[in-house]
Design an enzyme around this catalytic site. Structure first.
Site: not given
Length: 430
Positions: A189, A239, A283, A415, A419
């Site tokens: 990834k 986060e 993911e 995406e 964001k």
């Protein structure tokens, strides 16, 4: 503004006391009444003193405005070393760690306004390797520059130009390079990002952008660091990188994304899809496994909580919280173990970082680093996502997406656009 003026007068009285012409560290806390309309962010941004740092914990329980540097630290381990001194037991160092965690912009503030558990205080700190008396004079000089404060300006901006790094065609090429590397077994990834430069017809007020984001981007950490009158880095991040209370550590894997929707039923439909989508679950679990592997030698048992969907204004994320107990509290080690996580870099981490440095057409600097504080007893940092850099009349927005086997460049472009919209929509009516 009665509370702030009274508190500052009390601090002036502390500085008038006779202080030794010797090294040391001292601080004084003045209780601060929360009974008026004082906005610490607005007051902070009105001051002609830098650095400035504002931070609000994502549940809103804690808020800080820090002003002026008694000491500066170019990396977190330096700050951690300073805090091990006996006189620094109750001090906090605030600031940023870059995406490359070996670099930082952290400082012990001269003034620190802090609200926690329904109470507030204003702290003044002195610290010197040579003379507390001389540092007290520097503190008096800074206090004499402070202004009463006032309201932040409204955001009324005229866009002159917009440029993506990379542009859409470059993004598709970048994703192709990443998926080729993944197919060849070089990576599992990699998280790739886009920077968007919005240039306006007048200089920007970074504090006003932060205030606007704070109003609408709920359930986020809010952070703002002004380096000088013309440059700042700010954001509203969902986060947590880590929170430490003594030896107790909490971190999380926030990876996997779908759009949000103002309609409750539509938003729930999208959340249900995210919870059961194989690509997003995979993911997220890659991030969980990486965090657990990195921490395993420094902790007792690791507890991974069940997945949940975090709903934000523009997007929804998949999150798994991870709780554990450290064998010893070491913030410098926590930083190097956890940052950058697989959620912002990729796997294997070192290979992903090299891929990013070689292929992304901009330098991340503070983006996808971390913002927060450390002290001897506790620390907390959020991941510096949904963030922007202000330089004069230019606002640079950042957004990234996790690329794995099967990633579709068109979906990933959408995406990162979703964001970036969390901050973009504050300054532009598209």
């Amino acid at each position: 503004m009665l509370s702030i003026s009274v508190a500052l007068e009390s601090l002036q009285g502390f500085l008038s006391d006779e202080l030794p012409d010797a090294p040391g560290t001292r601080f004084v806390d003045i209780p601060f009444a929360l009974n008026d309309a004082f906005d610490p962010l607005a007051w902070l941004c009105c001051q002609p003193v830098w650095p400035q740092f504002y931070w609000q914990q994502r549940n809103g329980d804690e808020e800080v405005a820090a002003l002026g540097a008694v000491r500066r630290f170019a990396a977190l381990p330096q700050a951690d070393h300073f805090l091990q001194q006996p006189a620094a037991a109750d001090l906090r160092v605030w600031g940023l760690n870059a995406f490359a965690p070996e670099q930082g912009a952290l400082f012990l503030p001269r003034l620190e306004w802090r609200r926690s558990a329904g109470k507030a205080s204003l702290r003044l700190t002195l610290s010197s390797d040579t003379s507390l008396r001389q540092d007290a004079q520097r503190a008096r000089d800074m206090l004499s520059q402070l202004l009463p404060g006032g309201a932040l300006p409204e955001l009324s901006l005229s866009l002159k130009s917009e440029r993506h790094h990379p542009d859409r065609a470059g993004w598709f090429r970048l994703i192709a390079q990443a998926t080729d590397a993944i197919a060849a077994g070089e990576l599992d990834k990699v998280v790739l990002a886009r920077a968007t430069d919005l240039r306006f017809s007048q200089p920007l007020c970074a504090g006003a952008i932060m205030a606007a984001s704070r109003r609408v981007n709920l359930h986020c950490y809010h952070f703002y660091m002004a380096f000088d009158a013309d440059s700042a880095f700010l954001g509203s991040s969902p986060e947590r990188l880590w929170r430490r209370r003594g030896n107790l550590l909490r971190t999380e894997a926030l990876a996997g994304t779908v759009a949000s929707h103002p309609d409750e039923r539509q938003a729930q439909h999208l959340a249900n899809w995210l919870m059961y989508d194989d690509k997003n679950q995979r993911e997220n679990m890659l991030v969980v496994e990486d965090i657990c592997q990195r921490l395993q030698d420094d902790v007792q048992a690791l507890e991974v909580l069940p997945p949940q969907v975090v709903r934000l204004r523009k997007v929804q994320h998949l999150r798994r919280c991870i709780w554990t107990t450290l064998t010893s509290p070491d913030d410098a080690r926590c930083l190097l173990q956890l940052q950058p996580t697989a959620a912002v870099a990729g796997l294997p981490r070192d290979v992903a970082r090299r891929f990013i440095e070689h292929h992304e057409p901009f330098v991340r600097e503070w983006y996808a680093g971390s913002a927060g504080y450390l002290s001897r007893e506790r620390s907390e940092f959020c991941v510096a996502l949904r963030s922007a850099k202000v330089t004069g009349d230019t606002l640079r927005l950042y957004a990234g997406a996790g690329i794995v086997r099967g990633s579709d460049p068109e979906q990933e472009w959408q995406e990162i656009t979703n964001k970036a919209a969390g901050l973009r929509s504050l300054v532009l009516d598209d």
